[in-house]
Design a protein around this motif. Sequence first.
Motif, mmCIF file in Angstrom:
data_model
loop_
_atom_site.group_PDB
_atom_site.id
_atom_site.type_symbol
_atom_site.label_atom_id
_atom_site.label_comp_id
_atom_site.label_asym_id
_atom_site.label_seq_id
_atom_site.Cartn_x
_atom_site.Cartn_y
_atom_site.Cartn_z
ATOM 1 N N ARG A 1 0.970 -1.254 0.127
ATOM 2 C CA ARG A 1 0.178 0.042 -0.117
ATOM 3 C C ARG A 1 0.890 1.335 0.129
ATOM 4 O O ARG A 1 2.155 1.063 0.717
ATOM 5 C CB ARG A 1 -0.797 0.069 1.214
ATOM 6 N N SER A 2 0.460 2.366 -0.698
ATOM 7 C CA SER A 2 1.291 3.572 -0.675
ATOM 8 C C SER A 2 0.470 4.700 -0.245
ATOM 9 O O SER A 2 -0.826 4.832 -0.130
ATOM 10 C CB SER A 2 1.721 3.799 -2.109
ATOM 11 N N GLY A 3 1.271 5.823 0.142
ATOM 12 C CA GLY A 3 0.421 6.980 0.471
ATOM 13 C C GLY A 3 -0.267 6.827 1.629
ATOM 14 O O GLY A 3 0.009 6.453 2.638
ATOM 15 N N HIS A 4 -1.410 7.505 1.675
ATOM 16 C CA HIS A 4 -2.636 7.681 2.846
ATOM 17 C C HIS A 4 -2.912 6.142 3.050
ATOM 18 O O HIS A 4 -3.145 5.890 4.224
ATOM 19 C CB HIS A 4 -3.649 8.376 2.501
ATOM 20 N N GLU A 5 -2.984 5.196 2.221
ATOM 21 C CA GLU A 5 -3.463 3.992 2.325
ATOM 22 C C GLU A 5 -2.335 3.155 3.267
ATOM 23 O O GLU A 5 -2.422 2.413 4.157
ATOM 24 C CB GLU A 5 -3.501 3.152 1.273
ATOM 25 N N ALA A 6 -1.135 3.553 2.925
ATOM 26 C CA ALA A 6 0.205 2.983 3.883
ATOM 27 C C ALA A 6 0.095 3.342 5.303
ATOM 28 O O ALA A 6 0.447 2.703 6.176
ATOM 29 C CB ALA A 6 1.528 3.371 3.300
ATOM 30 N N ILE A 7 -0.402 4.673 5.295
ATOM 31 C CA ILE A 7 -0.670 5.267 6.754
ATOM 32 C C ILE A 7 -1.645 4.672 7.492
ATOM 33 O O ILE A 7 -1.535 4.407 8.805
ATOM 34 C CB ILE A 7 -0.590 6.789 6.660
ATOM 35 N N ALA A 8 -2.589 4.578 6.734
ATOM 36 C CA ALA A 8 -3.978 3.930 7.446
ATOM 37 C C ALA A 8 -3.562 2.632 7.842
ATOM 38 O O ALA A 8 -3.940 2.088 8.810
ATOM 39 C CB ALA A 8 -4.871 3.922 6.316
ATOM 40 N N ALA A 9 -2.820 1.806 6.989
ATOM 41 C CA ALA A 9 -2.611 0.416 7.267
ATOM 42 C C ALA A 9 -1.694 0.358 8.579
ATOM 43 O O ALA A 9 -1.885 -0.576 9.502
ATOM 44 C CB ALA A 9 -1.707 -0.288 6.340
ATOM 45 N N ALA A 10 -0.613 1.340 8.838
ATOM 46 C CA ALA A 10 0.019 1.499 10.008
ATOM 47 C C ALA A 10 -0.505 1.827 10.956
ATOM 48 O O ALA A 10 -0.403 1.192 12.472
ATOM 49 C CB ALA A 10 1.268 2.575 9.812
ATOM 50 N N ILE B 1 -10.277 12.485 0.401
ATOM 51 C CA ILE B 1 -9.768 13.688 1.062
ATOM 52 C C ILE B 1 -8.381 13.128 1.535
ATOM 53 O O ILE B 1 -7.337 14.022 1.270
ATOM 54 C CB ILE B 1 -10.845 14.143 2.134
ATOM 55 N N ALA B 2 -8.080 12.148 2.192
ATOM 56 C CA ALA B 2 -7.026 11.871 2.737
ATOM 57 C C ALA B 2 -5.922 11.446 1.418
ATOM 58 O O ALA B 2 -4.827 11.903 1.772
ATOM 59 C CB ALA B 2 -7.174 10.552 3.476
ATOM 60 N N ALA B 3 -6.218 10.968 0.542
ATOM 61 C CA ALA B 3 -5.318 10.958 -0.625
ATOM 62 C C ALA B 3 -4.810 12.168 -0.997
ATOM 63 O O ALA B 3 -3.837 12.608 -1.102
ATOM 64 C CB ALA B 3 -5.928 10.181 -1.800
ATOM 65 N N LYS B 4 -5.795 13.153 -1.258
ATOM 66 C CA LYS B 4 -5.448 14.642 -1.590
ATOM 67 C C LYS B 4 -4.357 15.292 -0.516
ATOM 68 O O LYS B 4 -3.533 15.939 -0.922
ATOM 69 C CB LYS B 4 -6.698 15.534 -1.777
ATOM 70 N N ALA B 5 -4.838 14.850 0.697
ATOM 71 C CA ALA B 5 -3.962 15.672 1.818
ATOM 72 C C ALA B 5 -2.627 15.123 1.848
ATOM 73 O O ALA B 5 -1.848 15.898 2.024
ATOM 74 C CB ALA B 5 -4.763 15.390 3.262
#
Length: 128
Positions: A72-81, A104-108
């Motif tokens: 997963r990358s970007g906001h999805e990586a942060i969400a997984a963590a 919104i999280a992806a844009k941020a």
Amino acid sequence: MEVSLPADDHRRPVLVFDGDCGFCTSSARALGRIGPEAEIVAWQFADLAELGLTERQAIEAVRWVEVDGTVRSGHEAIAAALCGAGGPWRVAGRALLLPGLSWIAAKAYRLIAANRHRLPGGTPACRR
């Protein structure tokens, strides 16, 4: 974006971040303190090939590599963590993936990544 790769020998998920960026390093340290059951490693010190990543991918965005090879990358990586940290962090991680909020999280994430050199701890290396 989720990509499935062949499983390798790592036994815990791995969060790969940019170790040349002070903002990213500070963020990774903060994440480490909340305690996801994962290895948190700068891409410069990671065996990228073993993780199924290229240097270009590691430079583009933070990556979360599951034990089964799912990336997963970007906001999805942060969400997984965050989900891996459990408790209220799991709720926050799942919220980042909800329809509408995920957009919104992806844009941020992209906005922060593009401007990390301007954020506290940012360095000229963060401009890439």
